[in-house]
Design an enzyme around this catalytic site. Structure first.
Site, PDB file in Angstrom:
ATOM      1  N   ALA A   1     -49.857 -33.946 -16.233  1.00 29.42           N
ATOM      2  CA  ALA A   1     -49.972 -32.583 -16.144  1.00 29.42           C
ATOM      3  C   ALA A   1     -48.931 -31.881 -17.097  1.00 29.42           C
ATOM      4  CB  ALA A   1     -50.153 -32.102 -14.695  1.00 29.42           C
TER       5      ALA A   1
ATOM      6  N   GLU B   1     -54.172 -40.300 -13.244  1.00 29.24           N
ATOM      7  CA  GLU B   1     -55.298 -39.839 -12.465  1.00 29.24           C
ATOM      8  C   GLU B   1     -56.688 -39.499 -12.987  1.00 29.24           C
ATOM      9  OE1 GLU B   1     -52.023 -37.153 -11.150  1.00 29.24           O
ATOM     10  OE2 GLU B   1     -52.926 -37.329  -8.956  1.00 29.24           O
TER      11      GLU B   1
ATOM     12  N   GLY C   1     -50.850 -37.136 -14.047  1.00 26.19           N
ATOM     13  CA  GLY C   1     -52.286 -36.641 -14.214  1.00 26.19           C
ATOM     14  C   GLY C   1     -52.831 -37.418 -15.133  1.00 26.19           C
TER      15      GLY C   1
ATOM     16  N   GLU D   1     -44.544 -38.607 -10.441  1.00 24.73           N
ATOM     17  CA  GLU D   1     -44.380 -37.379  -9.717  1.00 24.73           C
ATOM     18  C   GLU D   1     -43.074 -37.533  -8.821  1.00 24.73           C
ATOM     19  OE1 GLU D   1     -47.342 -38.705 -10.172  1.00 24.73           O
ATOM     20  OE2 GLU D   1     -48.805 -37.481 -10.853  1.00 24.73           O
TER      21      GLU D   1
HETATM   22  N1  CAA Z   1     -45.742 -32.273 -19.525  1.00 26.53           N
HETATM   23  C1  CAA Z   1     -45.343 -31.424 -20.679  1.00 26.53           C
HETATM   24  N2  CAA Z   1     -44.645 -32.013 -22.034  1.00 26.53           N
HETATM   25  C2  CAA Z   1     -44.648 -33.332 -21.818  1.00 26.53           C
HETATM   26  C3  CAA Z   1     -45.335 -34.084 -20.908  1.00 26.53           C
HETATM   27  C4  CAA Z   1     -45.707 -33.422 -19.849  1.00 26.53           C
HETATM   28  N3  CAA Z   1     -46.071 -34.329 -18.678  1.00 26.53           N
HETATM   29  N4  CAA Z   1     -44.819 -35.347 -21.358  1.00 26.53           N
HETATM   30  C5  CAA Z   1     -44.391 -35.418 -22.571  1.00 26.53           C
HETATM   31  N5  CAA Z   1     -44.259 -34.027 -23.035  1.00 26.53           N
HETATM   32  C6  CAA Z   1     -43.765 -33.549 -24.200  1.00 26.53           C
HETATM   33  C7  CAA Z   1     -42.368 -33.725 -24.040  1.00 26.53           C
HETATM   34  O1  CAA Z   1     -41.588 -32.756 -23.758  1.00 26.53           O
HETATM   35  C8  CAA Z   1     -42.085 -33.772 -25.767  1.00 26.53           C
HETATM   36  O2  CAA Z   1     -42.058 -32.168 -25.990  1.00 26.53           O
HETATM   37  P1  CAA Z   1     -40.969 -31.671 -27.191  1.00 26.53           P
HETATM   38  O3  CAA Z   1     -41.068 -32.531 -28.248  1.00 26.53           O
HETATM   39  O4  CAA Z   1     -41.306 -30.466 -27.218  1.00 26.53           O
HETATM   40  O5  CAA Z   1     -39.458 -32.155 -26.514  1.00 26.53           O
HETATM   41  C9  CAA Z   1     -43.256 -34.327 -26.441  1.00 26.53           C
HETATM   42  O6  CAA Z   1     -44.125 -34.249 -25.129  1.00 26.53           O
HETATM   43  C10 CAA Z   1     -42.823 -35.816 -26.755  1.00 26.53           C
HETATM   44  O7  CAA Z   1     -42.435 -36.414 -25.500  1.00 26.53           O
HETATM   45  P2  CAA Z   1     -41.070 -37.348 -25.566  1.00 26.53           P
HETATM   46  O8  CAA Z   1     -39.966 -36.932 -26.609  1.00 26.53           O
HETATM   47  O9  CAA Z   1     -40.374 -37.402 -24.138  1.00 26.53           O
HETATM   48  O10 CAA Z   1     -41.645 -38.827 -25.718  1.00 26.53           O
HETATM   49  P3  CAA Z   1     -40.965 -40.311 -25.558  1.00 26.53           P
HETATM   50  O11 CAA Z   1     -41.679 -41.284 -26.239  1.00 26.53           O
HETATM   51  O12 CAA Z   1     -39.505 -40.279 -25.635  1.00 26.53           O
HETATM   52  O13 CAA Z   1     -41.167 -40.466 -23.869  1.00 26.53           O
HETATM   53  C11 CAA Z   1     -42.671 -40.459 -21.952  1.00 26.53           C
HETATM   54  C12 CAA Z   1     -42.503 -40.786 -23.320  1.00 26.53           C
HETATM   55  C13 CAA Z   1     -41.801 -41.346 -21.305  1.00 26.53           C
HETATM   56  C14 CAA Z   1     -43.915 -40.358 -21.653  1.00 26.53           C
HETATM   57  C15 CAA Z   1     -42.090 -38.914 -21.448  1.00 26.53           C
HETATM   58  O14 CAA Z   1     -42.713 -37.816 -22.420  1.00 26.53           O
HETATM   59  C16 CAA Z   1     -42.304 -38.427 -20.148  1.00 26.53           C
HETATM   60  O15 CAA Z   1     -41.495 -38.976 -19.118  1.00 26.53           O
HETATM   61  N6  CAA Z   1     -43.153 -37.539 -19.953  1.00 26.53           N
HETATM   62  C17 CAA Z   1     -43.490 -37.054 -18.564  1.00 26.53           C
HETATM   63  C18 CAA Z   1     -44.361 -38.178 -17.643  1.00 26.53           C
HETATM   64  C19 CAA Z   1     -44.330 -37.568 -16.395  1.00 26.53           C
HETATM   65  O16 CAA Z   1     -43.541 -37.350 -15.498  1.00 26.53           O
HETATM   66  N7  CAA Z   1     -45.853 -37.303 -16.013  1.00 26.53           N
HETATM   67  C20 CAA Z   1     -46.226 -36.426 -14.670  1.00 26.53           C
HETATM   68  C21 CAA Z   1     -46.150 -35.203 -14.769  1.00 26.53           C
HETATM   69  S1  CAA Z   1     -46.635 -34.287 -13.199  1.00 26.53           S
HETATM   70  C22 CAA Z   1     -48.096 -34.508 -12.999  1.00 26.53           C
HETATM   71  O17 CAA Z   1     -49.057 -35.275 -13.610  1.00 26.53           O
HETATM   72  C23 CAA Z   1     -48.614 -33.864 -11.783  1.00 26.53           C
HETATM   73  C24 CAA Z   1     -50.005 -34.443 -11.141  1.00 26.53           C
HETATM   74  O18 CAA Z   1     -49.984 -35.186 -10.146  1.00 26.53           O
HETATM   75  C25 CAA Z   1     -51.166 -34.199 -11.798  1.00 26.53           C
END
Ligand code: CAA
Length: 258
Positions: free
Chosen positions: A66, A112, A109, A132
């Protein structure tokens, strides 16, 4: 414009295709993406010319979760009032079979959403996780429930409590993935699976899906425990205190909706 649309929707024969299209955000699922995916899927479900849906992300990410940036400043009552993520439920109510093709990240998400699909084709680069807990929350699009029903308590607890990413091979071993293939074959395999399903009688395919999903329904005992936990949780709300105080004081309650 099409380039800015969060999803690309098309049709090939009897397969309706929905491709997540926010590559710069690793296909993070914001509200607009949720609405676009679900609306397209609902339309395909109702279209007699379409017999299966193919849901795809990109090579680097199916979806990295998400959209954290969209949610980060919200408070509990805003999330509740909007019933955040509720619209995804409409996707899970569809009767048309959904095939997901996962390459790269399927986190939060994203994992999911992949689990909402009926057949999950993964390339070897696929990585699944429910991170999460690292954000101070828990899965909100069904992860704690669907993951547990798919892979069992041991693996689900490991994933949700540590937030670790599971590689494609382990995900296939634990029963999360229907077919594991080389990355270069992932899309073609998923297309073939979707075309095979779409080639059958649509009502027969829908009834097969319905029958298998029926095996996942929550038994009453678990539903009752869930209800009791939510009931306990409401005792942290101002309105519970007010409602019960008003009763004891024989006056109408003044709700603050908090
Ligand atoms: N939400 C918003 N933006 C996101 C995102 C997310 N879930 N995942 C990645 N992005 C964005 C990053 O912020 C980044 O944006 P900028 O270029 O503006 O900084 C862009 O996408 C590229 O990401 P990274 O630079 O982080 O890429 P990476 O290759 O270094 O890392 C990754 C990849 C390990 C997937 C890392 O992006 C990450 O950890 N993302 C978040 C994963 C996460 O925590 N997901 C759970 C979200 S909460 C949820 O889903 C609730 C639910 O139950 C539904």
């Amino acid at each position: 414009t099409a380039a800015e649309s969060p999803v690309i929707v098309s049709r090939e024969g009897r397969v309706g295709r929905i491709r997540l299209n926010r590559p710069k955000a690793l296909n993070a699922l914001d509200a607009a993406t949720m609405e676009a995916v679900v609306a397209a899927a609902v339309a395909f479900d109702a279209d007699p010319e379409v017999g299966a849906i193919l849901l795809l992300g990109s090579e680097k990410a199916f979806a990295a979760g998400a959209d954290i940036k969209e949610m980060k400043d919200k408070d509990g009552s805003e999330m509740y009032a909007a019933d955040w993520f509720r619209r995804w439920e409409d996707l899970t109510r569809l009767r048309i079979p959904i095939v997901a093709c996962v390459q790269g990240y399927a986190l939060g998400g994203g994992c999911e959403l992949a689990m909402m699909a009926d057949v999950l084709v993964a390339g070897r680069s696929a990585k699944f996780g429910q991170p999460e807990i690292t954000l101070g929350v828990l899965p909100g699009m069904g992860g704690s429930q669907r993951l547990t029903k798919s892979v069992g308590k041991a693996k689900a607890m490991d994933m949700v409590l540590t937030g670790r990413m599971v590689e494609a091979e382990e995900a296939e071993r634990m029963g999360l993935v229907s077919r594991l293939v080389a990355d270069e074959d992932a899309v073609a395999t998923a297309e073939e699976v979707a075309a095979t399903i779409a080639g059958f009688s649509k009502p027969a395919a829908m009834m097969n899906k319905e029958a298998v999903l029926n095996a996942f329904e929550t038994p009453l005992t678990q539903g009752l425990v869930f209800e009791r936990r939510v009931f306990h949780g409401l005792f942290s709300s101002a309105d519970q205190a007010e409602g019960m105080a008003a009763f004891a004081e024989k006056r109408p309650a003044e709700w603050t909706h908090r």
